[in-house]
Design a protein around this motif. Sequence first.
Motif, PDB file in Angstrom:
ATOM      1  N   ALA A   1     -40.395   3.990   5.092  1.00  0.00           N
ATOM      2  CA  ALA A   1     -40.315   4.070   3.634  1.00  0.00           C
ATOM      3  C   ALA A   1     -38.899   4.395   3.165  1.00  0.00           C
ATOM      4  N   LEU A   2     -38.120   5.070   4.020  1.00  0.00           N
ATOM      5  CA  LEU A   2     -36.752   5.445   3.651  1.00  0.00           C
ATOM      6  C   LEU A   2     -35.746   4.308   3.816  1.00  0.00           C
ATOM      7  N   VAL A   3     -36.129   3.237   4.499  1.00  0.00           N
ATOM      8  CA  VAL A   3     -35.189   2.131   4.717  1.00  0.00           C
ATOM      9  C   VAL A   3     -34.614   1.601   3.400  1.00  0.00           C
ATOM     10  N   PRO A   4     -35.450   1.243   2.407  1.00  0.00           N
ATOM     11  CA  PRO A   4     -34.851   0.753   1.151  1.00  0.00           C
ATOM     12  C   PRO A   4     -34.060   1.823   0.417  1.00  0.00           C
ATOM     13  N   VAL A   5     -34.433   3.090   0.577  1.00  0.00           N
ATOM     14  CA  VAL A   5     -33.694   4.185  -0.058  1.00  0.00           C
ATOM     15  C   VAL A   5     -32.286   4.278   0.520  1.00  0.00           C
ATOM     16  N   MET A   6     -32.187   4.226   1.847  1.00  0.00           N
ATOM     17  CA  MET A   6     -30.881   4.326   2.497  1.00  0.00           C
ATOM     18  C   MET A   6     -30.027   3.090   2.233  1.00  0.00           C
ATOM     19  N   LYS A   7     -30.643   1.933   2.229  1.00  0.00           N
ATOM     20  CA  LYS A   7     -29.891   0.707   1.939  1.00  0.00           C
ATOM     21  C   LYS A   7     -29.350   0.736   0.509  1.00  0.00           C
ATOM     22  N   ALA A   8     -30.146   1.266  -0.418  1.00  0.00           N
ATOM     23  CA  ALA A   8     -29.686   1.342  -1.805  1.00  0.00           C
ATOM     24  C   ALA A   8     -28.524   2.321  -1.937  1.00  0.00           C
ATOM     25  N   ALA A   9     -28.615   3.478  -1.255  1.00  0.00           N
ATOM     26  CA  ALA A   9     -27.524   4.448  -1.313  1.00  0.00           C
ATOM     27  C   ALA A   9     -26.254   3.878  -0.704  1.00  0.00           C
ATOM     28  N   ALA A  10     -26.390   3.201   0.439  1.00  0.00           N
ATOM     29  CA  ALA A  10     -25.229   2.599   1.095  1.00  0.00           C
ATOM     30  C   ALA A  10     -24.611   1.514   0.212  1.00  0.00           C
ATOM     31  N   LYS A  11     -25.453   0.743  -0.442  1.00  0.00           N
ATOM     32  CA  LYS A  11     -24.942  -0.327  -1.295  1.00  0.00           C
ATOM     33  C   LYS A  11     -24.230   0.239  -2.518  1.00  0.00           C
ATOM     34  N   GLU A  12     -24.747   1.326  -3.056  1.00  0.00           N
ATOM     35  CA  GLU A  12     -24.111   1.968  -4.212  1.00  0.00           C
ATOM     36  C   GLU A  12     -22.695   2.413  -3.866  1.00  0.00           C
ATOM     37  N   ILE A  13     -22.542   2.997  -2.678  1.00  0.00           N
ATOM     38  CA  ILE A  13     -21.206   3.414  -2.231  1.00  0.00           C
ATOM     39  C   ILE A  13     -20.341   2.192  -1.950  1.00  0.00           C
ATOM     40  N   SER A  14     -20.929   1.165  -1.347  1.00  0.00           N
ATOM     41  CA  SER A  14     -20.189  -0.057  -1.022  1.00  0.00           C
ATOM     42  C   SER A  14     -19.605  -0.702  -2.281  1.00  0.00           C
ATOM     43  N   VAL A  15     -20.397  -0.741  -3.339  1.00  0.00           N
ATOM     44  CA  VAL A  15     -19.928  -1.340  -4.603  1.00  0.00           C
ATOM     45  C   VAL A  15     -18.711  -0.569  -5.126  1.00  0.00           C
ATOM     46  N   LYS A  16     -18.727   0.752  -4.985  1.00  0.00           N
ATOM     47  CA  LYS A  16     -17.593   1.564  -5.413  1.00  0.00           C
ATOM     48  C   LYS A  16     -16.340   1.278  -4.607  1.00  0.00           C
ATOM     49  N   LEU A  17     -16.536   0.749  -3.379  1.00  0.00           N
ATOM     50  CA  LEU A  17     -15.404   0.384  -2.514  1.00  0.00           C
ATOM     51  C   LEU A  17     -14.991  -1.073  -2.700  1.00  0.00           C
ATOM     52  N   GLY A  18     -15.607  -1.757  -3.664  1.00  0.00           N
ATOM     53  CA  GLY A  18     -15.211  -3.130  -3.953  1.00  0.00           C
ATOM     54  C   GLY A  18     -16.138  -4.184  -3.412  1.00  0.00           C
ATOM     55  N   TYR A  19     -17.236  -3.785  -2.762  1.00  0.00           N
ATOM     56  CA  TYR A  19     -18.170  -4.766  -2.204  1.00  0.00           C
ATOM     57  C   TYR A  19     -18.889  -5.498  -3.333  1.00  0.00           C
ATOM     58  N   GLN A  20     -18.997  -6.780  -3.221  1.00  0.00           N
ATOM     59  CA  GLN A  20     -19.654  -7.597  -4.234  1.00  0.00           C
ATOM     60  C   GLN A  20     -21.159  -7.630  -3.967  1.00  0.00           C
ATOM     61  N   GLN A  21     -21.951  -7.233  -4.947  1.00  0.00           N
ATOM     62  CA  GLN A  21     -23.389  -7.228  -4.793  1.00  0.00           C
ATOM     63  C   GLN A  21     -23.933  -8.631  -4.584  1.00  0.00           C
TER      64      GLN A  21
END
Length: 258
Positions: free
Chosen positions: A237-257
Amino acid sequence: MTEDTRPGARETIPQGTQTLAKGLQIISAIAHGSTTLKAVVESTGIGRSSAHRMIQLLVHTGYLRHGSPGQFRLGPTLIEYGFTALNQDPLPVVARESLDALAARTQDTIHLSVEDAESVLYLHKIPGTRGAEMRSRIGHRMPMTRTGVGKALLLGQEDRWERVFTAENPGSGSPAVEAFVNRMRDYTRDGATFDLEENEPGIRCVAAPIRDGSGSIVAGVSLSATRPYMPKDRMHALVPVMKAAAKEISVKLGYQQD
């Protein structure tokens, strides 16, 4: 040229820097538990008189300090530089808000880590508010293939999996290597990884990779808890939670959603 004996080092020492290299060897040796002059000499191969002179200088400049009689510890200069190095790295600063929110939501231990010399290096930790305290700490290193965040840092890099696993798990036979490679393929497909008490008995972990503007994996975020708080159904159940948190940080580093 002299061979660099630091853990994970691959390159040789440039000509003319041998004295500096010996000083760094001494610091590394003391950091890894060789805390007496005798132990430093044995672990580095540096002559006793040379090692003694270098230790005296390192104590004088604050890189080392006296501990118990006849023993040495890392000194205040290294602590100061360590915090400076963290502050100069934008990653912990950029990620902090997201990590704080994740910790508040889950009450579990959160780590932010990067790969360094083919090992996991912890940059930031938020202790959980329940269960046992994790032994990890900022600046601590862990193996890549036995930690959730280490596996997250290896996602999609199939050409490295067998080599890194074999190096970290000497004596492992073909079935163990094949099982690890197959798990990594599944994790790569899912975009998140698990640590099922492979690194520390009783501790389970879910992790996901953080990417920069180029799309490359530059860090990993993990959530850890003791077994009673981390049954397998909660891990999934935590997999989508962790992926969302990682993606949020990634976007702040310039990663394109996507």
